[in-house]
Design a protein around this motif. Structure first.
Motif, mmCIF file in Angstrom:
data_model
loop_
_atom_site.group_PDB
_atom_site.id
_atom_site.type_symbol
_atom_site.label_atom_id
_atom_site.label_comp_id
_atom_site.label_asym_id
_atom_site.label_seq_id
_atom_site.Cartn_x
_atom_site.Cartn_y
_atom_site.Cartn_z
ATOM 1 N N GLU A 102 35.440 17.774 -9.547
ATOM 2 C CA GLU A 102 35.598 18.757 -8.738
ATOM 3 C C GLU A 102 34.925 18.406 -7.028
ATOM 4 O O GLU A 102 35.424 18.926 -6.322
ATOM 5 C CB GLU A 102 35.018 20.149 -9.182
ATOM 6 N N LYS A 103 33.839 17.688 -7.168
ATOM 7 C CA LYS A 103 33.069 17.422 -5.923
ATOM 8 C C LYS A 103 33.919 16.291 -5.194
ATOM 9 O O LYS A 103 33.976 16.140 -4.189
ATOM 10 C CB LYS A 103 31.710 17.051 -6.259
ATOM 11 N N LYS A 145 37.149 16.210 -5.240
ATOM 12 C CA LYS A 145 38.333 16.890 -4.570
ATOM 13 C C LYS A 145 37.758 17.570 -3.363
ATOM 14 O O LYS A 145 38.258 17.690 -2.424
ATOM 15 C CB LYS A 145 38.681 17.945 -5.393
ATOM 16 N N LEU A 146 36.320 18.486 -3.449
ATOM 17 C CA LEU A 146 35.786 18.991 -2.388
ATOM 18 C C LEU A 146 35.685 17.750 -1.273
ATOM 19 O O LEU A 146 36.050 18.419 -0.124
ATOM 20 C CB LEU A 146 34.432 19.324 -2.699
ATOM 21 N N THR A 158 36.024 9.079 -13.688
ATOM 22 C CA THR A 158 35.482 10.454 -13.873
ATOM 23 C C THR A 158 34.126 10.793 -14.574
ATOM 24 O O THR A 158 33.717 11.819 -14.744
ATOM 25 C CB THR A 158 36.453 10.986 -15.017
ATOM 26 N N PRO A 182 29.990 22.956 -8.007
ATOM 27 C CA PRO A 182 30.838 22.104 -7.327
ATOM 28 C C PRO A 182 31.348 22.432 -5.829
ATOM 29 O O PRO A 182 31.926 21.589 -5.275
ATOM 30 C CB PRO A 182 32.362 22.662 -8.401
ATOM 31 N N ARG A 199 42.152 12.745 -5.320
ATOM 32 C CA ARG A 199 43.105 13.194 -6.466
ATOM 33 C C ARG A 199 43.247 12.054 -7.548
ATOM 34 O O ARG A 199 44.071 12.616 -8.686
ATOM 35 C CB ARG A 199 44.531 14.012 -6.316
#
Length: 534
Positions: free
Chosen positions: A249-250, A252-253, A347, A296, A339
């Motif tokens: 999530e981070k 993607k941030l 991951t 996140p 992504r």
């Protein structure tokens, strides 16, 4: 089964047709390959099997003879080199060798395309190229993730076959012997194409054997393999620190934040950062209040430190024999596609033992420490500090002479008539495009810009990542092979090439480095709306 291989005629983009005597595919089976046909030491080789294949490639039905062979080592303890050829009906009198990836260990798919090859043009085998490739002198352990088995490094001959590129010349020489035996003629031209490790191999053949290949396509090349390994080790230890690893999530941030900050620098917002060097995103703008990890939507102080380290250069405070002093870092703060985290961060954080869910580069470092550096499979990758390697410093220096293929004097290749196309994606998350730019600039400094331009072109593709893996911002496709053919055969260098985003039906001008495509006016999905700008 006997099959006749006859050159039936020329096809578009190939040389003139020439009739050849018929050959029998099965007649090649068990054929001995004399050690004398190879310029580097071996104990000879043998064809191990032949079979007739028919495939539909690029919409064309191709029948070819598949020849599997092996080259025997000098050291009885070293593994063989496994190799394969695809000898098509209607041979076009051209031959092409494919490079590998990662630690290799498998034979590349001879029915595939060149790196960043376009989907709307025939793959080389469909153009009736005689194709060949090898596994670089060792076989992948199926229990290890593909291209991540470095266990062969315990053997000196296997190490040199892979890291110094010895297996490339042995495979090339043996393959040309088999091609001549099959067609009763030698190729008019021989080409090489590869990406990543294969891109490094492409530069190796141009540096070490300048007359062996007429044209070379080198994409996202890991040419300074030892230097990048040290850098990956540095990142591995940083990302393993408590709280330092940014989860998906981070990631993607971070990606979204970089796009928001830098996408419009090229004149249009299209989720592609063309002006990568103009992007100066500060990850501290994402800092969590107080610096602790609060979720996140922000980065902790440890995560800010980690992502900054990944995108900046790393220099080691000691000398190594190759002369390299550092690695320039990845463009994670410049539009790399978060992504596709497998190649970049992974991951999960790196650990001991190394999880397969950690980043590819961290797993690569783990294998390198165990099998190249210490030659101890039980040695922890965290027990070697790239900044202060202690007793391993001398071994690191020695390995740099094998793994860093950094000879920039390509004048012998140019004098032999060789042509070289360099390609790299500006959002590559595994091999830094900054490193390729460094190599190119060194060549220019050595030879001069004009002399370099007579045989070398370097293109940086905005938004393209490593090998178009996952969902890149720009899935690059360019017919570099046709461009290389014209350059080699007719002396016509590429002029205003256009690269296609295969996943979004848009085009950009393929700008020669250091130029980049700037939007002027018109349809932002069309290359004519952009101008190459410095």
């Amino acid at each position: 089964m006997l099959v006749t291989l006859v050159l039936a005629g020329a096809i578009a983009g190939t040389g003139p047709a020439t009739a050849h005597p018929a050959v029998e595919c099965a007649g090649l089976d068990q054929l001995k390959i004399p050690a004398s046909v190879m310029s580097l030491p071996t104990t000879g080789g043998r064809v191990t099997s032949t079979s007739v294949k028919t495939s539909v490639l690029s919409g064309v039905t191709i029948t070819y003879c598949q020849v599997d062979a092996s080259i025997s080592p000098v050291d009885p303890a070293a593994p063989e080199i496994k190799m394969r050829l695809a000898l098509p009906h209607g041979w076009n009198r051209q031959a092409m060798m494919f490079g590998g990836g990662g630690y290799n260990g498998t034979i590349p798919d001879l029915t595939a395309n060149v790196p960043f090859g376009p989907a709307d043009q025939p793959v080389p085998l469909a153009r009736r190229y005689a194709m060949f490739a090898g596994d670089s002198g060792h076989q992948q352990n199926p229990a290890v993730p593909p291209s991540l088995d470095g266990s062969f490094g315990a053997n000196d001959e296997a190490l040199h076959n892979f890291a110094a590129g010895d297996a490339l010349k042995k495979t090339r020489d043996a393959s040309l012997f088999l091609i001549r035996h099959a067609y009763r003629a030698k190729p008019a031209e021989v080409y090489f194409a590869g990406g990543s490790t294969g891109g490094r191999e492409a530069l190796v053949v141009a540096q070490r054997w300048p007359e062996a290949f007429d044209g070379v396509i080198s994409a996202y090349p890991a040419w300074n393999n030892l230097s990048e390994a040290l850098y990956l080790g540095y990142l591995t230890q940083i990302l393993a620190q408590p709280g330092a690893f940014p989860g998906v999530e981070k990631q993607k941030l971070l990606y979204d934040s970089v796009i928001n900050a830098c996408d419009g620098l090229d004149g249009v917002r299209d989720n592609v950062i063309s002006n990568e060097r103009g992007c100066h995103f500060d990850p501290r703008t994402l800092r969590c209040p107080g610096g602790a990890d609060t979720g996140p939507g922000c980065l902790s102080d440890a995560q800010v430190t980690a992502v900054t380290a990944m995108s900046t250069s790393f220099e080691w405070p000691y000398r190594i024999a190759s002369g390299e002093t550092g690695y320039p870092g990845f463009p994670f703060l410049s539009g790399a596609d978060m992504r596709t985290p497998f190649l970049g961060f992974g991951t999960t954080p790196p650990a001991d033992p190394m999880p397969v869910t950690s980043g590819y580069g961290m797993q690569y470092w783990n294998q390198w420490v165990k099998h190249f550096l210490t030659r101890d499979p039980g040695h922890s990758a965290f027990a070697v500090d790239p900044r202060d390697p202690g007793k391993w410093r001398e071994r690191i220096s020695y390995l740099s002479t094998i793994q860093d293929r950094n000879n920039v004097d390509l004048r012998p290749f140019a004098r032999a008539g060789g042509k070289l196309i360099l390609l790299h994606g500006a959002a590559d998350e595994l091999v830094s495009h900054r490193s390729t730019s460094d190599y190119y600039q060194r060549v220019q400094q050595k030879l001069g810009a004009h002399s370099t331009g007579t045989f070398l072109r370097y293109y940086l593709v905005p938004g393209a990542n490593h090998a178009n893996v996952g969902a890149p911002a720009f899935a690059a496709g360019w017919d570099s092979l046709s461009a290389l053919e014209s350059w080699v055969r007719k002396g016509q260098a590429p002029v205003r090439p256009i690269v296609t985003d295969a996943s979004r039906d848009r085009t950009l001008p393929l700008c020669e480095f250091p130029y980049w495509p700037k939007y002027r006016a018109g349809d932002p999905g069309t290359a004519s709306s952009f101008a190459c700008t410095r």
